[in-house]
Scaffold this motif. Structure first.
Motif, mmCIF file in Angstrom:
data_model
loop_
_atom_site.group_PDB
_atom_site.id
_atom_site.type_symbol
_atom_site.label_atom_id
_atom_site.label_comp_id
_atom_site.label_asym_id
_atom_site.label_seq_id
_atom_site.Cartn_x
_atom_site.Cartn_y
_atom_site.Cartn_z
ATOM 1 N N ILE A 123 0.611 -1.831 0.141
ATOM 2 C CA ILE A 123 0.494 -0.455 -0.244
ATOM 3 C C ILE A 123 0.772 1.248 -0.005
ATOM 4 O O ILE A 123 2.708 1.338 0.345
ATOM 5 N N TRP A 177 -3.958 1.155 -2.545
ATOM 6 C CA TRP A 177 -3.591 -0.518 -2.324
ATOM 7 C C TRP A 177 -2.917 -1.073 -3.868
ATOM 8 O O TRP A 177 -3.328 -0.431 -4.943
ATOM 9 N N LEU A 201 -6.367 -5.782 6.672
ATOM 10 C CA LEU A 201 -4.840 -5.670 6.641
ATOM 11 C C LEU A 201 -4.460 -5.410 8.189
ATOM 12 O O LEU A 201 -4.080 -4.201 9.093
ATOM 13 N N ASP A 202 -3.507 -6.658 9.033
ATOM 14 C CA ASP A 202 -3.799 -6.939 10.281
ATOM 15 C C ASP A 202 -2.399 -6.335 11.140
ATOM 16 O O ASP A 202 -2.656 -5.553 11.942
ATOM 17 N N TRP A 259 1.099 -4.489 9.815
ATOM 18 C CA TRP A 259 2.244 -3.261 8.472
ATOM 19 C C TRP A 259 2.645 -2.784 9.079
ATOM 20 O O TRP A 259 3.648 -2.839 10.409
ATOM 21 N N GLY A 260 3.886 -2.843 8.146
ATOM 22 C CA GLY A 260 5.030 -2.397 8.741
ATOM 23 C C GLY A 260 5.739 -0.835 8.654
ATOM 24 O O GLY A 260 3.859 -0.286 8.842
ATOM 25 N N GLN A 261 6.499 -0.516 9.281
ATOM 26 C CA GLN A 261 6.236 1.112 9.606
ATOM 27 C C GLN A 261 6.469 1.996 8.581
ATOM 28 O O GLN A 261 6.342 3.537 8.863
ATOM 29 N N GLN A 286 0.992 5.630 0.262
ATOM 30 C CA GLN A 286 0.460 7.259 0.755
ATOM 31 C C GLN A 286 1.419 8.442 0.495
ATOM 32 O O GLN A 286 2.689 8.308 0.661
ATOM 33 N N LEU A 332 -4.260 6.205 0.794
ATOM 34 C CA LEU A 332 -4.135 5.461 0.585
ATOM 35 C C LEU A 332 -4.079 4.882 0.347
ATOM 36 O O LEU A 332 -5.711 5.164 -0.650
ATOM 37 N N LEU A 385 -2.041 -9.646 4.543
ATOM 38 C CA LEU A 385 -3.899 -9.636 4.548
ATOM 39 C C LEU A 385 -4.363 -10.945 4.972
ATOM 40 O O LEU A 385 -4.352 -12.051 4.728
ATOM 41 N N TYR A 400 4.108 1.178 2.286
ATOM 42 C CA TYR A 400 3.810 0.291 3.316
ATOM 43 C C TYR A 400 3.815 -1.108 2.974
ATOM 44 O O TYR A 400 3.226 -1.379 2.037
#
Lengths: 128, 107
Positions: free
Chosen positions: A39, A49, A115-116, A118-120, A41, A47, A100, A96
Motif C-alpha cells: 500500500i 492499494w 490488513l492486520d 503493517w510495516g513502519q 501513501q 492510502l 492480509l 507500506y
C-alpha cells in the motif's frame, strides 16, 4: 509478535524502477492463511492499494498500476518484493507492506479480508 | 473501482465527546468494510473489520455499524490518544479502496 520491515532506496530517478523488499519476522510467509500486500501513501494524502501476493506466487494488482507493477515472493528468505517501473514524481510516497488476513464467518460463508499487520513504511522520493 | 467517501473530512472535538464518522461506498459492499486509525508518521492500525467486529486489543469505545453502502465509526468517549486520522476501506472487491480519511483533532 509478527513484524514487517520495508527496505530499499529512498531516492529513485524518473523513468527508473522502484524496488522495495518487505522482510517478515516472527511468522512464516508460507502460511496458507495469509496474503501479503503493498500500500502507498503520497505525502499528506490518502492510502492507495497496490497489490498482493500469496506464498505460492499468486498475485492481485490494482488495475490502475498493473502495467507497471510486479510483486514477487521469496519464501526461503521470508520476504516479498515490489517493483514499480517507469516511475514519475507522482509515485513519490510512503510505501507500506502489510499482512492480509481473512476472517471466515461460517454462518454466512463470508470471508472478510483485513490488513492486520503493517510495516513502519518507507518514503520513496522520485527525483532527478 | 468501488469509490469510498467519508464525512466529515475533519472535525474538532474534546476529550469525552462522542464522535461519529460516516463512510459511503459507490455500490453495495455488504459488510466488507474495515476501519483504520493512523497517527502522524505511523502506519495505519486496524480497528474494526466486517463493518462491526472489533479487532483484538482495540478499546471497546470504538464501534462500527452499517451494511450495503452506508457505514459509521463511533468513538463513544474520545480519549487523548484517539486524535488521529481515520480511514474506511472496502474489501468487497479484490482491488481494495480506501476512503479519503477523516482527521480528528483537539477542539
Amino acid at each position: 509478535q509478527l513484524q514487517l520491515q520495508e527496505s530499499g532506496p529512498g531516492l529513485v530517478k524518473p523513468s527508473e524502477t522502484l524496488s522495495l523488499t518487505c522482510t517478515v519476522s516472527g511468522g512464516s510467509i508460507s502460511s496458507s492463511s495469509y496474503y501479503w500486500g503493498w500500500i502507498r501513501q503520497p505525502p499528506g494524502k490518502g492510502l492507495e492499494w497496490i497489490g498482493s501476493i500469496y506464498y505460492s506466487g499468486s498475485t492481485y494488482y490494482n488495475p490502475s498500476l498493473k502495467s507497471r507493477v510486479t510483486i514477487s515472493v521469496d519464501t526461503s528468505k521470508n520476504q516479498f518484493s515490489l517493483k514499480l517501473s517507469s516511475v514519475t514524481a507522482a509515485d513519490t510516497a510512503v510505501y507500506y507492506c502489510a499482512r492480509l488476513f481473512g476472517h471466515y464467518y461460517y454462518g454466512s460463508g463470508s470471508y472478510y479480508k483485513t490488513l492486520d499487520y503493517w510495516g513502519q513504511g518507507t518514503l520513496v522520493t522520485v527525483s532527478s | 473501482d468501488i469509490q469510498m467517501t467519508q464525512s466529515p473530512s475533519s472535525l474538532s472535538a474534546s476529550v469525552g465527546d462522542r464522535v461519529t464518522i460516516t463512510c459511503r461506498a459507490s455500490q453495495s459492499i455488504s459488510s466488507y468494510l474495515n476501519w483504520y486509525q493512523q497517527k502522524p508518521g505511523k502506519a495505519p492500525k486496524l480497528l474494526i473489520y466486517a463493518a462491526s467486529s472489533l479487532q483484538s486489543g482495540v478499546p471497546s469505545r470504538f464501534s462500527g455499524s452499517g451494511s450495503g453502502t452506508d457505514f459509521t465509526l463511533t468513538i463513544s468517549s474520545l480519549q487523548p490518544e484517539d486524535f488521529a486520522t481515520y480511514y474506511c476501506q472496502q474489501s468487497y472487491s479484490t482491488t481494495f479502496t480506501f476512503g479519503p480519511g477523516t482527521k480528528v483533532d483537539i477542539k
